[in-house]
Design an enzyme around this catalytic site. Structure first.
Site, PDB file in Angstrom:
ATOM      1  N   ASN A  49       0.825  -1.217   0.000  1.00 26.47           N
ATOM      2  CA  ASN A  49       0.000   0.000   0.000  1.00 26.47           C
ATOM      3  C   ASN A  49       0.862   1.271   0.000  1.00 26.47           C
ATOM      4  O   ASN A  49       0.359   2.359   0.266  1.00 26.47           O
ATOM      5  CB  ASN A  49      -0.913   0.024   1.220  1.00 26.47           C
ATOM      6  CG  ASN A  49      -1.866  -1.158   1.239  1.00 26.47           C
ATOM      7  OD1 ASN A  49      -2.448  -1.502   0.219  1.00 26.47           O
ATOM      8  ND2 ASN A  49      -2.011  -1.781   2.386  1.00 26.47           N
ATOM      9  N   HIS A 135     -13.934  -1.624   6.488  1.00 24.89           N
ATOM     10  CA  HIS A 135     -12.764  -2.299   7.060  1.00 24.89           C
ATOM     11  C   HIS A 135     -13.061  -2.870   8.447  1.00 24.89           C
ATOM     12  O   HIS A 135     -13.859  -2.316   9.208  1.00 24.89           O
ATOM     13  CB  HIS A 135     -11.650  -1.251   7.154  1.00 24.89           C
ATOM     14  CG  HIS A 135     -10.304  -1.805   7.486  1.00 24.89           C
ATOM     15  ND1 HIS A 135      -9.781  -1.777   8.754  1.00 24.89           N
ATOM     16  CD2 HIS A 135      -9.362  -2.393   6.705  1.00 24.89           C
ATOM     17  CE1 HIS A 135      -8.561  -2.310   8.735  1.00 24.89           C
ATOM     18  NE2 HIS A 135      -8.288  -2.692   7.512  1.00 24.89           N
ATOM     19  N   GLU A 182     -16.133   4.272   3.737  1.00 25.98           N
ATOM     20  CA  GLU A 182     -14.763   4.528   3.299  1.00 25.98           C
ATOM     21  C   GLU A 182     -14.826   5.308   2.003  1.00 25.98           C
ATOM     22  O   GLU A 182     -15.805   5.202   1.264  1.00 25.98           O
ATOM     23  CB  GLU A 182     -14.037   3.199   3.041  1.00 25.98           C
ATOM     24  CG  GLU A 182     -13.862   2.403   4.309  1.00 25.98           C
ATOM     25  CD  GLU A 182     -13.170   1.065   4.087  1.00 25.98           C
ATOM     26  OE1 GLU A 182     -12.483   0.890   3.069  1.00 25.98           O
ATOM     27  OE2 GLU A 182     -13.324   0.209   4.962  1.00 25.98           O
ATOM     28  N   SER A 186     -10.904  -0.903   0.316  1.00 26.79           N
ATOM     29  CA  SER A 186      -9.544  -1.449   0.274  1.00 26.79           C
ATOM     30  C   SER A 186      -9.388  -2.681  -0.605  1.00 26.79           C
ATOM     31  O   SER A 186      -8.319  -2.920  -1.134  1.00 26.79           O
ATOM     32  CB  SER A 186      -9.061  -1.754   1.685  1.00 26.79           C
ATOM     33  OG  SER A 186      -9.988  -2.577   2.353  1.00 26.79           O
ATOM     34  N   ASP A 211     -13.529   7.056   6.169  1.00 26.25           N
ATOM     35  CA  ASP A 211     -12.157   6.563   6.298  1.00 26.25           C
ATOM     36  C   ASP A 211     -11.474   6.683   4.932  1.00 26.25           C
ATOM     37  O   ASP A 211     -11.870   6.017   3.978  1.00 26.25           O
ATOM     38  CB  ASP A 211     -12.205   5.106   6.783  1.00 26.25           C
ATOM     39  CG  ASP A 211     -10.819   4.523   7.033  1.00 26.25           C
ATOM     40  OD1 ASP A 211      -9.820   5.163   6.665  1.00 26.25           O
ATOM     41  OD2 ASP A 211     -10.751   3.414   7.600  1.00 26.25           O
ATOM     42  N   HIS A 214      -7.234   4.581   1.878  1.00 26.90           N
ATOM     43  CA  HIS A 214      -6.640   4.294   0.565  1.00 26.90           C
ATOM     44  C   HIS A 214      -6.770   5.466  -0.401  1.00 26.90           C
ATOM     45  O   HIS A 214      -6.576   5.306  -1.600  1.00 26.90           O
ATOM     46  CB  HIS A 214      -7.263   3.038  -0.029  1.00 26.90           C
ATOM     47  CG  HIS A 214      -6.904   1.814   0.745  1.00 26.90           C
ATOM     48  ND1 HIS A 214      -5.742   1.107   0.544  1.00 26.90           N
ATOM     49  CD2 HIS A 214      -7.528   1.213   1.784  1.00 26.90           C
ATOM     50  CE1 HIS A 214      -5.682   0.107   1.397  1.00 26.90           C
ATOM     51  NE2 HIS A 214      -6.752   0.144   2.163  1.00 26.90           N
ATOM     52  N   LYS A 245      -0.089   4.051   4.725  1.00 28.13           N
ATOM     53  CA  LYS A 245      -0.215   3.620   3.333  1.00 28.13           C
ATOM     54  C   LYS A 245       0.525   4.614   2.436  1.00 28.13           C
ATOM     55  O   LYS A 245       1.732   4.603   2.417  1.00 28.13           O
ATOM     56  CB  LYS A 245      -1.683   3.414   3.014  1.00 28.13           C
ATOM     57  CG  LYS A 245      -2.121   2.107   3.711  1.00 28.13           C
ATOM     58  CD  LYS A 245      -3.561   1.850   3.856  1.00 28.13           C
ATOM     59  CE  LYS A 245      -3.727   0.517   4.585  1.00 28.13           C
ATOM     60  NZ  LYS A 245      -5.034   0.354   5.199  1.00 28.13           N
TER      61      LYS A 245
HETATM   62  C1  LIG Z   1      -5.395  -0.242   6.427  1.00 27.77           C
HETATM   63  C2  LIG Z   1      -6.689   0.299   6.870  1.00 27.77           C
HETATM   64  C3  LIG Z   1      -6.881   0.704   8.183  1.00 27.77           C
HETATM   65  C4  LIG Z   1      -5.854   0.447   9.238  1.00 27.77           C
HETATM   66  O1  LIG Z   1      -4.762   1.296   9.110  1.00 27.77           O
HETATM   67  P1  LIG Z   1      -3.350   0.894   9.718  1.00 27.77           P
HETATM   68  O2  LIG Z   1      -2.622   2.169   9.785  1.00 27.77           O
HETATM   69  O3  LIG Z   1      -2.742  -0.086   8.770  1.00 27.77           O
HETATM   70  O4  LIG Z   1      -3.600   0.280  11.054  1.00 27.77           O
HETATM   71  C5  LIG Z   1      -8.070   1.301   8.514  1.00 27.77           C
HETATM   72  N1  LIG Z   1      -9.041   1.487   7.595  1.00 27.77           N
HETATM   73  C6  LIG Z   1      -8.903   1.072   6.320  1.00 27.77           C
HETATM   74  C7  LIG Z   1     -10.006   1.310   5.353  1.00 27.77           C
HETATM   75  C8  LIG Z   1      -7.726   0.464   5.917  1.00 27.77           C
HETATM   76  O5  LIG Z   1      -7.594   0.037   4.667  1.00 27.77           O
END
Ligand SMILES: *Cc1c(COP(=O)(O)O)cnc(C)c1O
Length: 388
Positions: A49, A135, A182, A186, A211, A214, A245
């Site tokens: 990522n 997620h 989101e 993801s 969120d 990505h 990421k």
């Molecule tokens: C990867 C991810 C997380 C977690 O983030 P980290 O920093 O890896 O703990 C949370 N939400 C989504 C949508 C993700 O893809």
């Protein structure tokens, strides 16, 4: 006779193996990047990522070193005790300014951000409505709260509206109603219909958490994300993302109003009861956020966009807004067979299976980086077509 504890695990693991669902860890020989080595075998990596290639960028590495020199290796305590250091404050100020919010709070991980924030925001009089493909961290955060949880089919606005009607009745005219989704999903790389969700949120007086894990760093003006791309940042009450990421380091953030952040400082358990992230990680992340917002960030985003377009063209599929291209194969063993074929051709593309995605929706998940060359993409496209 009772089975021994270990026998229980062994049997459960062999059942997973029979279902092609057993997972194992395999270490890389050195750092991750678009070119990696595993047990001495060089591989072209399409599984990370690290969308902008910042995880090993000399500027970010140097910032990490500088952070250690200035602030040491560890934070010593929770942020509320004596763990808040200038690096943490600088990172939060820089994110709040970029996102144009009153305040920002950073956590050790994106996962801990989601669980801490949702558990703190939702009480027993709240209804929270999540997209089905949210997620695991968002699901856990909502589940760990005493709120009533409802799920709408992925991007299904009609179902979301039905649940909002129901939720508004349940909590009453002054009650609290939350929508959680989101911006980029993801495992599918698609986006949420944010404009429509914002319209619904306003119609029903709900609050919205998005969120941007990505999307942050790679989408929108200055890499600010999908909400910024659509000009809707001010409509998203809680803008969440990770620094692990595209930002290439680690940690999570929530940008919101000052009172909301003050509430989280008082109530988010993953923030209160956990040692502050290493200050050097915060310092490196801050450097990364600055870079993301700069013209160098624009250049990286441009390269990434061109890479996504090139691969989509080669694979004859529409180019996603994100840097994630799923190749849905269905059965778990088909995904493993395909990923193994690609591995034998020197290409690291992960097979994603249940429980990360639904049963029977197994897939290859191609994640692109600005650091991939055109030749890397040609190789991948040729190998995928050859094994069809
Ligand atoms: C990867 C991810 C997380 C977690 O983030 P980290 O920093 O890896 O703990 C949370 N939400 C989504 C949508 C993700 O893809």
């Amino acid at each position: 006779m009772e089975r021994s504890g270990e026998q229980y695990f062994e049997e459960a693991l062999s059942a997973l193996e029979q279902d092609h669902l057993l997972r194992k860890l395999t270490a890389l020989d050195g750092p991750q990047g678009v070119r990696v080595e595993r047990s001495g075998v060089p591989l072209l990596n399409f599984s990370s990522n690290d969308y902008l290639g910042l995880a090993n960028d000399p500027r970010i590495r140097n910032a990490f070193h500088e952070g250690i020199d200035r602030f040491g290796a560890g934070s010593g305590a929770s942020r509320l005790i004596c763990g808040t250091l200038p690096a943490h404050e600088a990172l939060e100020a820089c994110l709040a300014s970029l996102k144009k919010t009153e305040a920002c709070l950073c956590f050790s991980t994106g996962f801990g951000t989601a669980t801490g924030v949702l558990q703190a925001l939702l009480d027993k009089n709240t209804v929270v409505i999540l997209d089905k493909l949210c997620h695991a961290s968002l699901v856990d955060g909502a589940r760990n709260s005493p709120a009533t949880l409802r799920v709408f089919g992925h991007n299904d606005l009609t179902k979301l509206e039905d649940l909002l009607v129901w939720g508004r009745k349940k909590v009453g005219p002054a009650g609290r109603l939350y929508i959680v989704t989101e911006s980029v999903f993801s495992m599918d790389g698609d986006t949420c219909p944010l404009q429509e969700i914002v319209a619904l949120k306003n119609r029903f007086g709900a609050r919205l958490l998005v969120d941007e894990a990505h999307a942050f760093g790679l989408i929108g003006p200055s890499g600010r994300g999908w909400a910024a791309e659509l000009g809707l940042e001010s409509e998203v009450d809680f803008q969440m993302g990770t620094l692990s990421k595209a930002a290439g380091v680690s940690g999570g953030y929530l940008c919101a109003s000052r009172p909301a952040i003050d509430w989280l400082i008082n109530r988010a358990r993953s923030f209160i009861y956990s040692t502050a992230p290493p200050p050097a990680a915060a310092w490196a992340a801050r450097t990364s956020v600055d870079l993301i917002a700069s013209s160098d960030g624009d250049r990286l985003r441009n390269t990434l966009r061109n890479n996504v377009r090139q691969l989509a063209r080669a694979l004859d599929c529409p180019a996603p807004v994100s840097a994630i291209l799923p190749v849905i194969l269905g059965s778990e063993d088909a995904a493993i067979v395909k990923a193994t074929q690609l591995l034998e051709a020197g290409l690291l593309v992960p097979a994603i299976r249940y429980p990360t995605v639904a049963r029977g929706k197994a897939r290859l998940r191609i994640a692109l980086s600005a650091a991939h060359s055109r030749n890397d993409l040609d190789q991948l496209a040729a190998a995928i077509k050859a094994s069809n």
